[in-house]
Design a protein around this motif. Structure first.
Motif, PDB file in Angstrom:
ATOM      1  N   ILE A 104      90.992  69.160  17.947  1.00 30.15           N
ATOM      2  CA  ILE A 104      92.057  68.632  17.090  1.00 30.15           C
ATOM      3  C   ILE A 104      92.331  69.659  16.001  1.00 30.15           C
ATOM      4  N   GLY A 108      96.792  74.434  14.753  1.00 32.84           N
ATOM      5  CA  GLY A 108      96.572  75.061  16.056  1.00 32.84           C
ATOM      6  C   GLY A 108      96.093  76.497  15.933  1.00 32.84           C
ATOM      7  N   VAL A 156      98.558  72.113   1.369  1.00 27.98           N
ATOM      8  CA  VAL A 156      97.234  72.437   1.936  1.00 27.98           C
ATOM      9  C   VAL A 156      96.501  71.149   2.323  1.00 27.98           C
ATOM     10  N   ALA A 157      96.598  70.139   1.483  1.00 34.12           N
ATOM     11  CA  ALA A 157      95.927  68.873   1.796  1.00 34.12           C
ATOM     12  C   ALA A 157      96.678  68.163   2.921  1.00 34.12           C
ATOM     13  N   GLU A 246      89.319  68.158  -2.752  1.00 37.68           N
ATOM     14  CA  GLU A 246      90.163  69.300  -2.439  1.00 37.68           C
ATOM     15  C   GLU A 246      91.259  69.526  -3.473  1.00 37.68           C
TER      16      GLU A 246
END
Ligand code: M6R
Length: 366
Positions: A104, A108, A156-157, A246
């Protein structure tokens, strides 16, 4: 480009009703008869040939894998292992041609996940990628691909990538259970029906964010926050905790609620915020007793419960209710308030929400 929103993250949080709907399009039958994956077209023999599943991913995608394990084992009765990609390669995993490796990855392109995929292939496994980016390295390397169709994720999160990964996991588990025969048609229909309600339920959750904003402002300057839950709630607790760390730099930890008294309870003192998820009927009473344990140490508890739950409010300081759904789908709803909590905590603390320090959107180094 942010479409009127202050940050990409909040824009992407609000895109979730649409993202979740797109992930299901042409996969969940309109008449609730079942799940179709044109990209898989698995037969009974294909599914029967899978003796074990190895899920490999990093970060938020890894958390989606933990939910996936729970769903696949329950609905399709196939054993599932979940590994962090950076660990998988170095532990001589027991993978062979009867294993399906599921990787996952939103982007990718995550190097560790790509390397784990190659390793699984070398060991003879069939491979399936769940990714958001068409034609990405992982999509090209895997034997088969399921795209999440969440649309570009810039912050980013990870938010909408996670919820759509969960939708794919729920569809895949139902699909395999139906083909294998471990899941009765009636259950398949129930799950399809519940899946189809999700976009509206996510939308409903996003309509009233004021209380969450207030909690974030109230507790946004605490240095430690704990997330607790059991079974699927524990998986979501892990994700809520990562999100908060984060982007808001608050020290957060997630625990299986029953594990608290094996050490961590020592850290629960007056005023420490504890976010307690209690959406799972089968472990509800047990979770309540864990909530009582932290309340007895004067923690401030924010409970996440199912709409209609009259009990939880008696034991917590604040409650956030999520719409009732099939128990296997609750993570898709319960994570939304946690995303919002992290977002507003980061905003309250003046953090760079979309580009947190030291982090990159896609991690292409080991
Ligand atoms: O692109 P990927 O899904 O492979 O990325 C994996 C992780 O780096 C990612 O989920 C990370 O944990 C997020 N920044 C969390 O919000």
């Amino acid at each position: 480009e942010k479409g009127g929103y202050e940050h990409f993250m909040i824009k992407e949080i609000y895109e979730q009703p649409k993202a979740v709907r797109e992930t299901m399009t042409s996969r969940v039958a309109k008449d609730d008869s079942g799940i179709t994956f044109d990209e898989l077209k698995w037969t009974k023999d294909d599914v029967a040939g899978i003796k074990k599943i190895a899920v490999v991913a990093c970060g938020t995608a890894y958390h989606a894998g933990i939910v996936g394990k729970y769903l696949i084992e329950n609905l399709a009765r196939i054993p599932v292992e979940v590994d962090v990609a950076s660990e998988f390669r170095y532990r001589s995993p027991l993978v062979d041609d009867q294993t399906l490796a599921i990787v996952i990855s939103q982007s990718g392109e995550t190097l560790d996940t790509l390397a784990a995929l190659k390793e699984a292939k070398n060991l003879g496994a069939r491979t399936l990628a769940i990714t958001n980016v068409v034609g990405s390295s992982i999509a090209r390397e895997a034997d088969q691909v399921i795209y999440t169709w969440a649309g570009p994720e810039i912050a980013v999160a990870s938010t909408k990538a996670y919820t759509t990964q969960l939708v794919v996991m729920a569809m895949l588990a139902t699909y395999m259970g139906a083909i294998k025969g471990t899941l009765a048609q009636e259950k398949v229909s129930e799950l399809c029906n519940a899946l189809r309600e999700l976009p509206n339920q996510v939308h409903e959750l996003l309509e009233d964010v004021e209380p969450i904003k207030t909690f974030a402002q109230q507790y946004g300057f605490n240095e430690d926050v704990f997330f607790i839950g059991r079974s699927l709630d524990y998986a979501v607790a892990l994700e809520g905790s990562l999100k908060l760390k984060e982007i808001s730099y608050i020290h957060a930890e997630a625990y299986a609620a029953g594990e608290l008294k094996h050490g961590t309870l020592a850290l629960i003192i007056e005023g420490v915020p504890v976010i307690a998820l209690a959406t799972q009927h089968d472990v509800y009473e047990k979770t309540l007793s864990n909530i009582k344990e932290v309340k007895a140490r004067d923690a401030v508890v924010i409970g996440i419960g199912l709409k209609g739950d009259k009990q939880i409010e008696k034991y917590v300081d604040h409650t956030i209710f999520i719409p009732a759904t099939n128990k296997f789908l609750t993570p898709i709803l319960s994570v939304i308030p946690l995303q919002l909590l992290a977002y507003y905590a980061a905003v309250t603390r003046g953090c760079d929400v979309d580009k947190p320090r030291n982090l990159a959107k896609s991690v292409t180094v080991e």
